[in-house]
Design a protein around this motif. Structure first.
Motif, short mmCIF file in Angstrom:
data_model
loop_
_atom_site.label_atom_id
_atom_site.label_comp_id
_atom_site.label_asym_id
_atom_site.label_seq_id
_atom_site.Cartn_x
_atom_site.Cartn_y
_atom_site.Cartn_z
N UNK A 126 0.82 -1.02 0.00
CA UNK A 126 0.02 0.01 0.04
C UNK A 126 0.79 1.37 0.05
N UNK A 127 2.10 1.26 0.90
CA UNK A 127 2.70 2.36 0.87
C UNK A 127 3.46 2.60 -0.52
N UNK A 128 3.95 1.87 -1.20
CA UNK A 128 4.52 2.05 -2.37
C UNK A 128 3.61 2.44 -3.36
N UNK A 129 2.54 1.87 -3.45
CA UNK A 129 1.47 2.02 -4.33
C UNK A 129 1.00 3.75 -4.10
N UNK A 130 1.08 4.12 -2.77
CA UNK A 130 0.46 5.54 -2.35
C UNK A 130 1.67 6.34 -2.96
N UNK A 131 2.86 6.13 -2.66
CA UNK A 131 3.92 6.98 -3.13
C UNK A 131 4.25 7.10 -4.68
N UNK A 132 3.76 5.96 -5.52
CA UNK A 132 3.82 5.92 -6.73
C UNK A 132 2.84 7.02 -7.34
N UNK A 133 1.60 6.84 -6.66
CA UNK A 133 0.50 7.64 -7.13
C UNK A 133 0.76 9.27 -6.70
N UNK A 134 1.35 9.45 -5.60
CA UNK A 134 1.76 10.74 -5.16
C UNK A 134 2.56 11.44 -6.14
N UNK A 135 3.75 10.73 -6.54
CA UNK A 135 4.58 11.32 -7.43
C UNK A 135 4.15 11.19 -8.74
N UNK A 136 3.31 10.44 -9.14
CA UNK A 136 2.79 10.58 -10.57
C UNK A 136 1.75 11.82 -10.67
N UNK A 137 1.02 11.96 -9.42
CA UNK A 137 0.27 13.16 -9.58
C UNK A 137 1.11 14.53 -9.60
N UNK A 138 2.26 14.47 -8.67
CA UNK A 138 3.05 15.56 -8.69
C UNK A 138 3.73 15.96 -10.22
N UNK A 139 3.92 14.95 -10.75
CA UNK A 139 4.40 15.33 -12.16
C UNK A 139 3.47 15.89 -13.05
N UNK A 140 2.25 15.96 -12.70
CA UNK A 140 1.22 16.46 -13.40
C UNK A 140 1.25 17.99 -13.49
N UNK A 141 1.94 18.18 -12.25
CA UNK A 141 1.90 19.96 -11.72
C UNK A 141 2.89 20.78 -12.50
N UNK A 142 2.58 21.99 -12.64
CA UNK A 142 3.52 22.78 -13.45
C UNK A 142 4.35 23.62 -12.26
N UNK A 143 5.50 23.71 -12.82
CA UNK A 143 6.62 24.40 -11.81
C UNK A 143 6.68 25.65 -12.18
N UNK A 144 6.91 26.60 -11.08
CA UNK A 144 6.80 27.89 -11.49
C UNK A 144 8.21 28.35 -10.85
N UNK A 145 9.25 28.62 -11.59
CA UNK A 145 10.50 28.92 -11.44
C UNK A 145 11.00 29.97 -10.44
N UNK A 146 10.15 30.95 -10.60
CA UNK A 146 10.36 32.37 -10.13
C UNK A 146 9.91 32.36 -8.73
N UNK A 147 8.70 31.57 -8.34
CA UNK A 147 7.99 31.63 -7.09
C UNK A 147 8.38 30.40 -6.48
N UNK A 148 9.12 29.28 -7.17
CA UNK A 148 9.58 28.16 -6.61
C UNK A 148 8.36 27.29 -5.88
N UNK A 149 7.43 27.08 -6.64
CA UNK A 149 6.13 26.28 -6.06
C UNK A 149 5.53 25.55 -7.26
N UNK A 150 4.99 24.67 -6.83
CA UNK A 150 4.05 23.87 -7.87
C UNK A 150 2.67 24.29 -8.00
N UNK A 151 2.31 24.51 -9.24
CA UNK A 151 0.83 24.87 -9.68
C UNK A 151 0.09 23.89 -10.33
N UNK A 152 -1.13 23.30 -9.81
CA UNK A 152 -1.80 22.37 -10.35
C UNK A 152 -3.35 23.05 -10.47
N UNK A 153 -3.81 22.52 -11.95
CA UNK A 153 -5.25 22.82 -12.05
C UNK A 153 -6.04 21.56 -12.02
#
Length: 634
Positions: free
Chosen positions: A154-181
């Motif tokens: 369960x932990x491995x599946x959750x970690x893979x899903x979380x990183x998969x979701x984070x990869x869908x976010x946009x990276x704001x270089x100036x503000x150094x944050x993640x932006x998700x729609x």
């Protein structure tokens, strides 16, 4: 392949005189193992290269050995080769190397060989002990890991899903944050905000998470929020899961079957006389009646006259009067009643489906579909078939058993309504002005057709041309601070407006829209007639069920109940078992499945085609349930 150097060296013979001078004669040897299939070739090569100056002894190893590289079991042979001189020794070793033979050191004296064998056995015992301990340790580790492998999984599946979701976010270089729609239900905005705040506190971050609602022209995904009860019905729509979710349908089918059994007063083709029948035969023999004892002897078919006082005392409180169970015209009466009930249920069901389309138009903000779609459709439905339902109820309420002879036929009434005439003098109108009202309703229904067919298409074309006209107009602009000039602002605003119009208003094809609207209008108008007739399946199923019940009762149970002796009790027990088996398999299973399939078709075709289009895509939220099902496996 043979080594040329070996063949070249083997062509030189030993000098006999030189052999005689070498005293004493001393032989060398090598020992090893080789694959059994290579043994014959290996022996011929030794004889040919060494010119017969070597002596080979070999024996097959009975037990197969495990190849440490591949793990396969192979059959091998052990050999020992005797020779004289270093030159032959080198040749023998090269041949052994070429045939991939494994050479092992072997002492020359017997005592050294015994000591070496004893040492090898000791090492084998030590290695076997180490292997056994290692195997036991591995089993203990695996058993301990098996207890927590589900948690790790369960932990491995959750970690893979979380990183998969984070990869869908946009990276704001100036503000150094993640932006998700993302898409989310509006009712869950507060809970999402609370979850973000709680995650920020638990992570120890000093930067809070910001949630802003965006305005977009994109069509949102479809999301039907369900609870524990309604999830069963939704799963049938999504995946037609009848194994588990079908239990709700079976439960409701059973409840509705009990309800219809009470309404029709029918239980295995028999009626219950709970409240007492509203009809009595006693007044037919008294004053005003026309029955005598001779009438009973001469006539098998006797008609109760409701005009005679106290023959009819009022309708049965719930359902059909049980006296109809013994009437000769029972089938005619029940067929008419069930047919009308089917039409009433069908029209109410379809009208409700058309009403649901109004909520779709309101949700997607399409006023044109409301005024030139929903309103003409509901008027067309109510003017023809809603009025027919009102006539059915009016006839039930306005006419009773005493004055039913003056009531016109509903079928003739409906035909006359469509033909604009009342030429049959035997059929009187229900009420004053009925002909005028019915003609007016037909005209209104016919007038709704061009509204859906022509007017809506022309207005849609006019709206498209008006939007294109606005996109080509020149708009003035002002300059704010250090912003663009008026000309620059005008160009920017014009480009943005043109882009928005192109995105929101795709290319309009008048011919395609006209054909599509014509097909929709024709399907709806003809469908109102055909779909109403389709609900008569309920009447047909009820008729078939009642007739099967009567056949099973008369041909099975009636035989056991007719016996009046003591042996009839045992015969009745056997007959009842046979009757119960046929009832379960024929009436409950076969007829129940047939009723479910017909009801499912009425729901999917006749009801859902009034509002359901099946467009868009399903809302798939981020849930741990989908993770455990393997959605983020790849």
């Amino acid at each position: 392949m043979e080594d040329p150097s070996l063949l070249e060296d083997s062509s030189t013979l030993l000098d006999p005189n030189e052999v005689r001078r070498s005293t004493p004669l001393r032989l060398g040897f090598v020992a090893g193992v080789i694959g059994r299939e290579r043994m014959s070739t290996f022996e011929r090569m030794l004889w040919r290269v060494c010119r017969g100056n070597v002596f080979l002894r070999q024996a097959d190893i009975e037990e197969p050995l495990e190849d440490p590289a591949t793990g396969d079991h192979v059959h091998k042979s052990v050999f020992i080769i005797f020779f004289q001189g270093d030159q032959l020794k080198n040749r023998v070793k090269k041949i052994c190397e070429g045939f991939r033979a494994s050479l092992y050191p072997c002492p020359e004296t017997s005592q050294e060989r015994k000591e070496m064998a004893a040492g090898v056995n000791t090492r084998i015992d030590d290695l076997q002990m180490v292997l056994n301990q290692t195997e036991d340790h591995r089993q203990r580790v695996l058993q301990a890991a098996a207890k927590t492998v589900r948690v790790w999984f369960i932990k491995v599946r959750k970690m893979k899903a979380i990183y998969h979701t984070l990869n869908l976010c946009n990276i704001d270089v100036t503000q150094k944050c993640l932006i998700a729609e993302i898409w989310c239900p509006m009712s869950d905005l507060d809970s999402i905000q609370f979850a973000l705040r709680r995650g920020t506190e638990k992570s120890g971050s000093t930067v809070p998470s910001i949630l802003n609602r965006m305005q977009t022209q994109q069509t949102p995904p479809t999301y039907n929020k369900t609870n524990k009860f309604t999830s069963g019905f939704q799963s049938i729509v999504d995946m037609f899961n009848m194994v588990f979710a079908g239990r709700y349908i079976i439960l409701l089918m059973g409840i509705f079957s009990v309800y219809t059994g009470i309404i029709y007063n029918d239980c295995f083709s028999k009626s219950f006389n709970v409240f007492g029948s509203g009809w009595s035969v006693r007044p037919m023999f008294g004053v005003g009646g026309n029955w005598t004892s001779k009438t009973l002897e001469d006539n098998r078919v006797l008609q109760l006259d409701p005009a005679v006082p106290k023959v009819f005392n009022g309708p049965y409180p719930i359902g059909i009067d049980p006296i109809w169970n013994i009437a000769t015209n029972k089938l005619t009466f029940l067929n008419s009643f069930k047919m009308k009930m089917s039409i009433i249920l069908g029209v109410i069901h379809m009208t409700f489906g058309v009403t649901l389309s109004l909520f779709n138009h309101l949700y997607f903000n399409k006023p044109l579909n409301i005024f030139l779609g929903f309103i003409p459709e509901i008027i067309f439905m109510v003017s023809l078939f809603g009025y027919l339902v009102l006539l059915i109820f009016y006839k039930w309420l306005a006419y009773d058993a005493e004055n039913s002879k003056e009531a016109p036929s509903l079928l003739i009434t409906f035909i006359n309504m469509c033909l604009f005439s009342y030429n049959d003098p035997t059929n009187k109108p229900f009420y004053t002005g009925q002909i005028v009202i019915q003609c007016l309703l037909v005209i209104i229904a016919i007038a709704c057709v061009p509204c859906m067919l022509i007017v809506k298409t022309l207005i849609m074309r006019r709206q498209y041309l008006w939007r294109r006209h606005l996109a080509t107009q020149n708009f003035g602009g002002i300059r704010v601070g250090n912003g663009p000039t008026e000309d620059e602002a005008e160009i920017i605003q014009h480009d943005q407006l043109s882009q928005n119009v192109e995105e929101e208003s795709p290319e309009f094809n008048f011919a395609d829209v006209a054909v599509h609207q014509a097909i929709h209008t024709i399907e709806y108008c003809l469908g109102c007639i055909s779909n109403t007739a389709s609900y008569l399946r309920l009447w047909a199923l009820s008729l078939a069920h009642a007739q099967l019940s009567e056949v099973l009762w008369s041909m099975v149970m009636h035989m056991g109940l007719a016996s009046r002796n003591f042996g009839g009790f045992f015969a009745l027990s056997i007959i009842f078992a046979f009757f119960a088996t046929l009832t379960v398999f024929i009436l409950l299973i076969m007829e129940g499945l047939s009723a479910f399939l017909h009801a499912l078709r009425l729901h999917w075709v006749e009801f859902q085609n009034k509002f359901y289009t099946g467009q868009g895509f399903k809302f798939m939220p981020f849930t741990f349930d989908s993770i455990l099902e393997g959605k983020f496996e790849d």
